[in-house]
Scaffold this motif. Structure first.
Motif, PDB file in Angstrom:
ATOM      1  N   TYR A   1       9.839   2.464   1.557  1.00 15.89           N
ATOM      2  CA  TYR A   1      11.084   1.964   0.977  1.00 15.89           C
ATOM      3  C   TYR A   1      11.830   3.063   0.215  1.00 15.89           C
ATOM      4  O   TYR A   1      13.045   2.982   0.035  1.00 15.89           O
ATOM      5  CB  TYR A   1      10.798   0.806   0.022  1.00 15.89           C
ATOM      6  N   PHE A   2      11.108   4.055  -0.231  1.00 16.89           N
ATOM      7  CA  PHE A   2      11.722   5.117  -1.029  1.00 16.89           C
ATOM      8  C   PHE A   2      12.143   6.307  -0.172  1.00 16.89           C
ATOM      9  O   PHE A   2      12.753   7.243  -0.672  1.00 16.89           O
ATOM     10  CB  PHE A   2      10.768   5.532  -2.149  1.00 16.89           C
TER      11      PHE A   2
ATOM     12  N   THR B   1      -0.303   0.860  -3.847  1.00 15.88           N
ATOM     13  CA  THR B   1      -1.671   0.413  -4.086  1.00 15.88           C
ATOM     14  C   THR B   1      -2.578   0.858  -2.943  1.00 15.88           C
ATOM     15  O   THR B   1      -2.108   1.176  -1.852  1.00 15.88           O
ATOM     16  CB  THR B   1      -1.721  -1.122  -4.224  1.00 15.88           C
ATOM     17  N   PRO B   2      -3.900   0.867  -3.152  1.00 15.56           N
ATOM     18  CA  PRO B   2      -4.819   1.331  -2.114  1.00 15.56           C
ATOM     19  C   PRO B   2      -4.903   0.407  -0.907  1.00 15.56           C
ATOM     20  O   PRO B   2      -5.299   0.833   0.174  1.00 15.56           O
ATOM     21  CB  PRO B   2      -6.164   1.407  -2.831  1.00 15.56           C
TER      22      PRO B   2
ATOM     23  N   ASP C   1       0.818  -1.214   0.000  1.00 14.22           N
ATOM     24  CA  ASP C   1       0.000   0.000   0.000  1.00 14.22           C
ATOM     25  C   ASP C   1       0.859   1.274   0.000  1.00 14.22           C
ATOM     26  O   ASP C   1       2.085   1.234   0.104  1.00 14.22           O
ATOM     27  CB  ASP C   1      -1.025  -0.010   1.135  1.00 14.22           C
ATOM     28  N   THR C   2       0.181   2.407  -0.113  1.00 13.19           N
ATOM     29  CA  THR C   2       0.889   3.678  -0.299  1.00 13.19           C
ATOM     30  C   THR C   2       1.713   4.081   0.913  1.00 13.19           C
ATOM     31  O   THR C   2       2.661   4.855   0.779  1.00 13.19           O
ATOM     32  CB  THR C   2      -0.106   4.804  -0.629  1.00 13.19           C
ATOM     33  N   TYR C   3       1.376   3.563   2.089  1.00 10.51           N
ATOM     34  CA  TYR C   3       2.172   3.855   3.289  1.00 10.51           C
ATOM     35  C   TYR C   3       3.434   3.006   3.315  1.00 10.51           C
ATOM     36  O   TYR C   3       4.550   3.510   3.363  1.00 10.51           O
ATOM     37  CB  TYR C   3       1.339   3.601   4.551  1.00 10.51           C
TER      38      TYR C   3
ATOM     39  N   HIS D   1      -3.329  -7.454   4.321  1.00 11.35           N
ATOM     40  CA  HIS D   1      -2.411  -7.073   5.394  1.00 11.35           C
ATOM     41  C   HIS D   1      -2.872  -5.773   6.040  1.00 11.35           C
ATOM     42  O   HIS D   1      -3.587  -4.978   5.428  1.00 11.35           O
ATOM     43  CB  HIS D   1      -1.000  -6.830   4.841  1.00 11.35           C
ATOM     44  N   MET D   2      -2.413  -5.516   7.242  1.00  8.97           N
ATOM     45  CA  MET D   2      -2.599  -4.235   7.916  1.00  8.97           C
ATOM     46  C   MET D   2      -4.039  -3.726   7.802  1.00  8.97           C
ATOM     47  O   MET D   2      -4.313  -2.728   7.133  1.00  8.97           O
ATOM     48  CB  MET D   2      -1.623  -3.189   7.369  1.00  8.97           C
TER      49      MET D   2
END
Length: 428
Positions: free
Chosen positions: A171-172, A312-313, A164-166, A334-335
């Motif tokens: 990682y970036f 991803t959402p 997801d976007t979080y 997940h999460m």
């Protein structure tokens, strides 16, 4: 059982929370932490603050590795620092006939994996890679169904992973953005996925063809407020225009959620030397991809269709395993606190015999990290393999090497626009 002596190479959050904490409590009769090694002295202080019994331990810099081994006399090196440090510590352990317990990935590239495989052949020491995905109840049940012949001879696997976007953007913001340190996300993250497929199928990957791109992050990212380098989230004057920041933070800067691999609040409070977790995800020095699709051929005829997307959402995966006798499907979310829509939280396995009625299998998870996988892994590591389990689950150096080499073949296939055979990268 003999009480084993462990020296920790890389005093990371992962090392402390995943391994050291249970070693000091649940497994204290079987384990003893005898030394710490890390390039940042602040990490020794944080370790002592979190676990006071560690304050008395001798601490070493990376260049003092030989001294640590000589003085602490460990039976095992527990290796959980940055990916590009793993190989050096594993090789040192093997040179001294010491076992090593190494976090995934085993190394940041296939060349170092080859060195490890070759060194292990000459050593009394053994290497185990802590691929905890193998240990979730769902994944073990899928393995058992395959071993029972439910799908017959495996012909194809579809595995689509969504970050997801979080989590994906994290990682970036960190060192993972540099390929020479992490190997790229096709190694750092996807090696988990490749190992899971290798283990499920009992087959070895032979050839890879992949496409990949940097679609979301980097200066050309479509959500970049402006093309500019050197920004950090905590001080950025454009964070109100950054949808990635606004999605997961209040305007005051207080995080609402925590990454399942990185506790951002703790990292900021610890103030590790030169280590920031908030570099801009749109910087131009990002060297890795955020999207991959790959086709992988295996030595016994199976074929994998794989994809991973790091923006991803929602987070999780969809898997389907096809064979001559049937099909297994499963979807995992997940999460759950980060999923912005209603969903079925309890994961099931759906089994379709080639001819017959569909079955839905409910699997009971143990409590604990990574859907109950971490406690099972730790029991196997510190107490020995579960005698009630009649199949292999621990990951060897070859398992670690095949996962890394597959990930390297992916990014090199993207770069060179051609298929890669694993034998080009690894000899075993």
């Amino acid at each position: 059982m003999m009480r084993k002596r462990y020296a920790v190479c890389g005093v990371s959050n992962r090392a402390l929370k995943m391994f050291v904490k249970p070693m000091l409590s649940l497994f204290q009769e079987h384990t003893e932490v005898v030394g710490l090694l890390d390039p940042d002295p602040r990490r020794f202080e944080v370790a002592g603050e979190q676990y006071p019994s560690l304050k008395e331990l001798p601490c070493y810099k990376p260049e003092e590795l030989e001294k640590m081994i000589r003085e602490c006399r460990p039976d095992v090196l527990l290796i959980a620092g940055r990916d590009n440090t793993h190989a050096r510590y594993v090789l040192a352990a093997l040179e001294h006939d010491i076992d090593s317990l190494v976090e995934k990935p085993m190394a940041a590239g296939a060349e170092d994996c080859q060195k490890i495989i070759d060194a292990e052949k000459k050593s009394k020491g053994r290497v185990q890679v802590t691929f905890n995905y193998r240990y979730t109840a769902i994944h073990r049940r899928i393995k058992e169904m395959i071993l029972q012949g439910k799908v017959g001879r495996i012909t194809s696997i579809d595995l689509n992973w969504y970050i997801d976007t979080y989590h994906g953007s994290s990682y970036f913001r960190r060192w993972n953005r540099y390929r020479e340190i992490s190997g790229g996300l096709s190694i750092h993250k996807a090696s988990h996925h490749f190992d899971l497929v290798n283990w499920w199928t009992g087959q070895r990957p032979e050839e890879v063809f992949a496409f990949g791109a940097l679609n979301y992050y980097g200066p050309e990212g479509p959500k970049n407020p402006s093309i500019k380098d050197g920004r950090f989230c905590q001080t950025c004057d454009e964070k109100d225009q950054c949808i990635y920041y606004r999605r997961w933070n209040h305007r005051t800067g207080d995080a609402e959620v925590k990454d399942d691999h990185l506790d951002l609040d703790e990292a900021r409070k610890a103030n590790f030397t030169g280590y920031r977790t908030d570099a801009c995800i749109f910087d131009s020095d990002i060297q890795i991809e955020d999207t991959y699709t790959a086709t992988i051929r295996y030595d016994k005829g199976a074929m994998l269709s794989y994809s991973v997307n790091f923006s991803t959402p929602w987070e999780g995966y969809r898997v389907a395993i096809n064979g001559t006798e049937g099909r297994i499907e499963s979807t995992e979310y997940h999460m759950p606190q980060r999923i912005p829509f209603p969903f079925e939280e309890h994961q099931t396995i759906e089994y379709y015999p080639l001819f017959g009625s569909k079955e839905i299998i409910h699997v009971v998870e143990r409590p604990g990290g990574h859907h109950g996988a971490d406690p099972v892994l730790l029991e196997d590591v510190f107490l020995g393999p579960d005698p009630s389990r009649d199949y292999e689950i621990a990951s060897s150096s070859l398992d670690g090497a095949l996962a890394v080499a597959t990930g390297e073949a992916v990014w090199k296939s993207v770069r060179d626009r051609r298929p890669y055979k694993l034998r080009e990268l690894l000899t075993y």
